[in-house]
Enzyme design. Structure first.
Site, short mmCIF file in Angstrom:
data_model
loop_
_atom_site.label_atom_id
_atom_site.label_comp_id
_atom_site.label_asym_id
_atom_site.label_seq_id
_atom_site.Cartn_x
_atom_site.Cartn_y
_atom_site.Cartn_z
N ALA A 157 -12.42 -20.08 26.97
CA ALA A 157 -11.47 -20.57 27.98
C ALA A 157 -12.05 -20.47 29.39
CB ALA A 157 -10.18 -19.77 27.89
N GLU A 158 -11.67 -21.42 30.22
CA GLU A 158 -12.13 -21.40 31.61
C GLU A 158 -11.36 -20.34 32.41
OE1 GLU A 158 -12.35 -24.28 29.84
OE2 GLU A 158 -14.51 -24.04 30.14
N ARG A 199 -9.13 -28.47 22.66
CA ARG A 199 -10.36 -28.77 23.38
C ARG A 199 -10.84 -30.20 23.04
NH1 ARG A 199 -14.89 -25.61 25.20
NH2 ARG A 199 -13.98 -23.73 24.38
N LYS A 230 -18.11 -29.93 33.66
CA LYS A 230 -17.49 -29.78 32.33
C LYS A 230 -16.61 -30.99 32.02
CE LYS A 230 -17.54 -24.84 31.69
NZ LYS A 230 -16.91 -23.76 30.94
N ASP A 266 0.98 -7.92 19.14
CA ASP A 266 0.63 -7.65 20.54
C ASP A 266 -0.48 -6.61 20.69
OD1 ASP A 266 2.56 -9.42 21.21
OD2 ASP A 266 3.98 -7.96 22.02
N ALA A 321 0.83 -1.21 0.00
CA ALA A 321 0.00 0.00 0.00
C ALA A 321 0.86 1.26 0.00
CB ALA A 321 -0.93 -0.01 1.21
N VAL A 322 1.93 1.24 0.80
CA VAL A 322 2.82 2.42 0.85
C VAL A 322 3.47 2.61 -0.52
CG1 VAL A 322 5.00 3.27 1.84
CG2 VAL A 322 3.27 2.26 3.34
N GLY A 368 8.70 -0.77 19.95
CA GLY A 368 10.13 -0.43 19.89
C GLY A 368 10.44 0.32 18.60
O1 F6P Z 1 6.33 -8.00 19.95
C1 F6P Z 1 5.74 -9.10 19.38
C2 F6P Z 1 6.27 -10.37 20.00
O2 F6P Z 1 5.80 -11.42 19.20
C3 F6P Z 1 5.93 -10.59 21.46
O3 F6P Z 1 4.61 -11.05 21.67
C4 F6P Z 1 6.97 -11.59 21.84
O4 F6P Z 1 7.20 -11.62 23.22
C5 F6P Z 1 8.16 -11.09 21.12
O5 F6P Z 1 7.69 -10.42 19.97
C6 F6P Z 1 9.17 -12.14 20.73
O6 F6P Z 1 10.27 -11.52 20.16
P1 F6P Z 1 11.37 -12.27 19.31
O7 F6P Z 1 10.74 -12.75 18.05
O8 F6P Z 1 12.40 -11.25 19.06
O9 F6P Z 1 11.81 -13.42 20.13
#
Ligand code: F6P
Length: 326
Positions: free
Chosen positions: A189-190, A157, A216, A130, A25-26, A107
């Site tokens: 999930a429980e 499950r 369950k 994340d 897209a960019v 980051g």
């Molecule tokens: O930031 C995304 C992520 O997948 C996190 O959920 C996970 O802890 C981290 O990166 C793992 O980082 P790397 O691939 O550098 O081990």
């Protein structure tokens, strides 16, 4: 800002499904405006190493459905140092690049903010499974990661029910439990354990046991990698109390499986919208911002506000998950 002629695009940090759709897209958005577009290889490391090459519309053909990033990605600690950033800025200057689009997570956008502080025109595109970026509701990659986790939960499950075993599924999420929360709710999930929530192993085990007591045939816990009560703590507790617990427990750690594979339709559309929005933002003369979607609308947030901040998962949804697990 003087009119743009050459822009560059890079993907940085952990790869996320949909990054390629954003690169496409960019690239095509930039070319449509008559700009030259350059690919930077392997994130900020490519700026330090001067590995830039021109992109044409056909170069980004056939990548929208591909996971990972065709540009390559890296975590680049050198870029956090002033000398690394000076080298990166020197490369951008030498190559005549007027602006940079950075596709990446927390980051990476802190890296973008540091370039913006040096007065270089940069726009960030939020991409991280994340989903913990401030200034944006949903990041590129997290829908796919939730669906991969959900598929694992659904599959586990089957065995959980057949063998009356409890399962703990660990999914990614070092500082933010969004994937665990959403996949846990969708997978019924429980118990769900997040970095944002307080739960100890005794409580977690008690909630799994209570699920059997309610009749369950299975009990499933979804645990974020960075949860305070992680799978290690749970297994240690289980090892010490195996005889009182009264059920068998198995652990599945999904790890990087969650980040791989083809992007969902939602991630491809989101990446296309955000990538195009990055170009529109630059064309409008704005820079030093993250483009995001908040309540359905494209918004921009200064990178200075995004850097170093985190958007936590909505832990209030844990109560909903608990009610639904009755
Ligand atoms: O930031 C995304 C992520 O997948 C996190 O959920 C996970 O802890 C981290 O990166 C793992 O980082 P790397 O691939 O550098 O081990």
């Amino acid at each position: 800002m003087p009119s743009l002629k050459k822009i560059a695009v890079l993907t940085s940090g952990g790869d996320a499904p949909g990054m390629n759709a954003a690169v496409r897209a960019v690239t095509r958005g930039g070319l449509a405006r008559g700009w030259e577009v350059f690919a930077v290889r392997n994130g900020f490391a490519g700026l330090l190493g001067n590995t830039l090459e021109p992109l044409a519309a056909r170069d980004v053909g056939g990548i929208i459905q591909m996971g990972g990033t065709v540009l390559g990605s890296a975590r680049c600690p050198e870029f956090a140092e002033p000398s690394g950033r000076a080298e990166a800025l020197a490369t951008l200057g030498k190559r005549g690049i007027d602006a940079l689009v950075v596709i990446g997570g927390n980051g990476s956008q802190s890296g973008s903010a540091s370039l913006a502080r040096e007065d270089f025109a940069v726009v960030g595109v939020p991409s991280t499974i994340d989903n913990d970026l401030y200034g944006n509701d949903v990041s590129i990659g997290c829908d796919t990661a939730i669906n991969i986790t959900l598929e694992a939960i659904d599959r586990l499950r089957t065995t959980a029910s057949s063998h009356q075993r409890a399962f703990a599924v660990e999914t990614m999420g070092r500082n933010c439990g969004y994937i665990a929360l959403m996949s846990g709710i969708a997978g019924g999930a429980e118990v769900i354990a997040l970095p944002e929530s307080e739960l100890n192993p005794a409580e977690l085990a008690a909630r799994l046991r209570a699920a059997y007591q309610r009749g369950k045939t299975h009990a499933l816990a979804v645990i974020a990698e960075g949860a305070k009560c992680g799978v290690k703590e749970l297994m240690d507790y289980y090892g010490q109390h195996r005889h009182d617990i009264g059920f068998d427990l198995r652990v599945t750690r999904l790890g990087h499986v969650v980040r791989g594979g083809i992007p969902s339709a939602a991630d491809r559309v989101l990446a296309t919208r955000l990538g195009a929005a990055a170009i529109d933002t630059l064309a409008s003369g704005k820079q030093g911002v993250l483009v995001g979607i908040v309540k359905g609308d494209i918004v921009t947030t200064p990178l200075s506000q995004v850097a170093g901040k985190m958007r936590p998962a909505d832990a209030s949804l844990l109560e909903l998950a608990r009610t639904m697990a009755r």
